[in-house]
Enzyme design. Structure first.
Site, mmCIF file in Angstrom:
data_model
loop_
_atom_site.group_PDB
_atom_site.id
_atom_site.type_symbol
_atom_site.label_atom_id
_atom_site.label_comp_id
_atom_site.label_asym_id
_atom_site.label_seq_id
_atom_site.Cartn_x
_atom_site.Cartn_y
_atom_site.Cartn_z
ATOM 1 N N HIS A 143 27.933 -3.222 13.001
ATOM 2 C CA HIS A 143 27.791 -3.276 11.535
ATOM 3 C C HIS A 143 29.120 -2.831 10.921
ATOM 4 O O HIS A 143 29.420 -1.645 10.838
ATOM 5 C CB HIS A 143 26.658 -2.353 11.101
ATOM 6 C CG HIS A 143 26.244 -2.542 9.667
ATOM 7 N ND1 HIS A 143 26.992 -2.101 8.606
ATOM 8 C CD2 HIS A 143 25.140 -3.136 9.132
ATOM 9 C CE1 HIS A 143 26.387 -2.399 7.482
ATOM 10 N NE2 HIS A 143 25.255 -3.028 7.766
ATOM 11 N N CYS A 158 0.860 -1.175 0.000
ATOM 12 C CA CYS A 158 0.000 0.000 0.000
ATOM 13 C C CYS A 158 0.902 1.232 0.000
ATOM 14 O O CYS A 158 2.001 1.194 -0.552
ATOM 15 C CB CYS A 158 -0.958 -0.010 1.188
ATOM 16 S SG CYS A 158 -0.157 -0.117 2.797
#
Length: 610
Positions: free
Chosen positions: A532, A26
């Site tokens: 990370h 959507c």
């Protein structure tokens, strides 16, 4: 992280392509139908760069991406069969209510852009004619009006296509069923035959089906069942023409005889019921809608109102969308309040970037998932402000006269425009003032600012050690927006000089990315960390990374996690800047960085305050 990499990680974390029954999107969400929701790694999806939130609702597994959701969807579609129709025997259908919401969502999602664009065009025409710039009698006006009205007038055709697609039937036959209700010879019967015509001697109550919703939902639901039945009894050699022909011969008459009048009557009864409630107590009805709409959006259930809204718009206007607008403007107000109050440059940038799409297009889910859920103290502000604005909308009897996402640009789609504008501005201002005056963070954090240094020291919950040796770099300077804006959480980054990372805490390894470039850890005291290594190094597909731990491993401070080749990574064209993120930093009143310019592994790096 690029859209391509986000797409790959999402497919992996929802359980792989084999676990996906179907996928649509959507305005801001990927809406998965999974064969088994338990196979999806919900927690790691929430931690993934570029994802604002994860919601299970209406029988769907929904991943909130933001305004660029269509781009992620395209990347998933390139490598994954997202239209798979086979269902696993273990796949749960969910409750009847959940299935209905799923059908509604899947049917309207593909039409979202066309509906919103046409609604905004109609609002623009209202402005042009009101200001005298364009005459309502001119050819220009009629041509543009046709462009704005077409999607609504021919809505049964579009819904016939999307609903049939959802049920696995021929979408073009579904479209033809909708088109039959608007075919000139049929519509002329409405004008020439009065209220009743006949089909094979059976009385047919004539009705105008343009812009209708419920009749086509009923008709296509029956058609989908008939389509499956006919394919079982008709020989494959003649199915191509026989199944569509019989479907049209059976469903179209049944629709005009029974399904259509019933659907129109149902829609009228719902509309009359809403109008009755608004008449009896517009203030109460508006307050409930304005206060509750944000929570419906959180659960992904707000699309359940769309058929009712469109059915009402086919009449003399819809009060529901006008009342719900108050919640939208309250959300925008909170974003604006955070923008005004915060001194944090990263948070100010984040609030500003979410404010504009909401104010101009009415898409506020990034505000809900990026700010409101991060600072839950603002939820009551939105509920109260939405209820106040909604009550005023109900009091003055404002209605939507065309479909439009509630936004500042969409104001002309509501009437009376002046009173509606006052109502939604009150909601906006109320939410802004509550956020500025009362603050958006937990009370405990405000108390923390007034404590002495010794008192603050007593509040220390946990010290996170450095997993690397290297040079300290502010998170705001990292060349990755997800980290720089603290969308994934607060923390710090390090430019490593030694190619190994060690555990900064005692705890458990919760995630080891397949490529080895990132590791998630949960400490014994509850801190959730993400280390990370490098920026966009996921593209290396594991080259130059050698993890030595696995998911579920028990670790202590200083244990080796991964070796990596700094020079090879740089030669491949990637930065080795390594963010160390506290992904649940919203659980703490503060995350204090080290004041050092360089660190050795196991030096103090971050201090987490309760």
């Amino acid at each position: 992280m690029s859209n391509q990499n986000i797409a790959k990680e999402i497919v992996h974390l929802v359980g792989g392509e084999q676990n996906i029954s179907s996928l649509v999107h959507c305005a801001t969400r990927l809406r998965f139908n999974l064969k088994d929701n338990k196979l999806a790694d919900k927690e790691n999806l929430k931690k993934l760069s570029g994802i604002l939130g994860v919601v299970e609702s209406g029988g769907q597994f929904q991943i909130v991406i933001g305004s660029h959701v269509s781009e992620v969807y395209k990347e998933i579609s390139k490598t994954t069969n997202t239209d798979a129709s086979e269902k696993s025997p273990n796949e749960k259908k969910g409750s009847i209510g959940a299935q209905i919401f799923e059908v509604i969502s899947r049917s309207f999602s593909p039409l979202l852009g066309a509906l919103a664009g046409a609604g905004m065009l109609k609002a623009l025409l209202t402005i042009l004619t009101m200001t005298g710039i364009l005459s309502a009698e001119s050819g220009t006006y009629f041509i543009l009006s046709a462009a704005g009205n077409a999607v609504f007038y021919f809505l049964p055709i579009f819904l016939g296509i999307t609903i049939s697609t959802k049920f696995g039937a021929n979408p073009y036959v579904g479209g033809a069923i909708g088109a039959a209700l608007l075919e000139p010879n049929f519509t002329s019967l409405v004008n020439n035959s009065g209220d009743v015509s006949h089909f094979l001697g059976i009385p047919v109550v004539m009705m105008d089906y343009s812009s209708s919703v419920f009749p086509i939902f009923i008709a296509i639901s029956i058609y989908a069942v008939l389509d499956r039945f006919l394919k079982k009894i008709i020989h494959k050699e003649i199915q191509m023409f026989m199944v569509p022909m019989l479907s049209l011969v059976i469903i179209v008459p049944l629709t005009v005889i029974a399904f259509g009048p019933f659907g129109v009557t149902l829609g009228n009864l719902i509309g009359q019921g809403i109008s009755f409630l608004a008449t009896q107590s517009g203030i109460l009805t508006g307050a409930i809608m304005g206060g509750a709409f944000t929570f419906l959006t959180l659960l992904g259930l707000h699309w359940g109102l769309t058929p009712i809204v469109l059915a009402n718009l086919a009449g003399d206007g819809d009060p529901l969308l006008a009342m719900a607008s108050a919640a939208i403007f309250a959300q925008i107000g909170v974003s604006f309040g955070v923008l005004l109050k915060t001194k944090d440059k990263n948070l100010k940038t984040l609030a500003g970037s979410m404010l504009l799409p909401g104010a101009l297009s009415g898409v506020t889910e990034p505000i809900i998932y990026g700010l409101v859920l991060r600072y839950k103290r603002t939820l009551p502000y939105i509920a109260v402000s939405g209820a106040v604005g909604g009550a005023i909308v109900g009091l003055v009897g404002a209605k939507a006269i065309s479909f439009s996402f509630p936004s500042f640009l969409g104001i002309p789609a509501f009437s009376p425009m002046g009173l509606y504008t006052i109502a939604i501005l009150i909601s906006f201002v109320c939410a802004t003032l509550l956020t500025v005056v009362l603050g958006y963070e937990d009370k405990q954090k405000n108390v923390e600012a007034n404590k002495t240094e010794s008192e603050q020291q007593s509040l220390k919950q946990e010290v996170i050690l450095s997993p690397l040796t290297g040079v300290i770099k502010l998170l705001a300077d990292v060349e990755d927006e997800a980290f720089a804006t603290e969308a994934m959480g607060k923390g710090i980054s390090i430019e490593p000089t030694v190619g190994k990372a060690v555990s900064p805490v005692n705890g458990v390894v919760t995630t080891v990315f397949r490529t080895g470039h990132a590791i998630g850890i949960t400490s014994d005291k509850g801190a959730e960390l993400l280390i990370h290594i490098g920026i966009n190094t996921v593209k290396l597909k594991g080259k130059y990374f050698s993890p030595v731990v696995n998911e579920g491993d028990r670790i202590i401070q200083g244990d080796l996690l991964v070796n990596f080749d700094i020079e090879k990574i740089k030669e491949a064209g990637y930065l080795v800047t390594t963010p160390i993120i506290i992904t649940n930093s919203s659980s703490y009143t503060d995350v204090i960085d080290t004041n050092k310019e360089t660190v050795q592994e196991k030096d103090d790096l971050l201090t987490l305050i309760i």
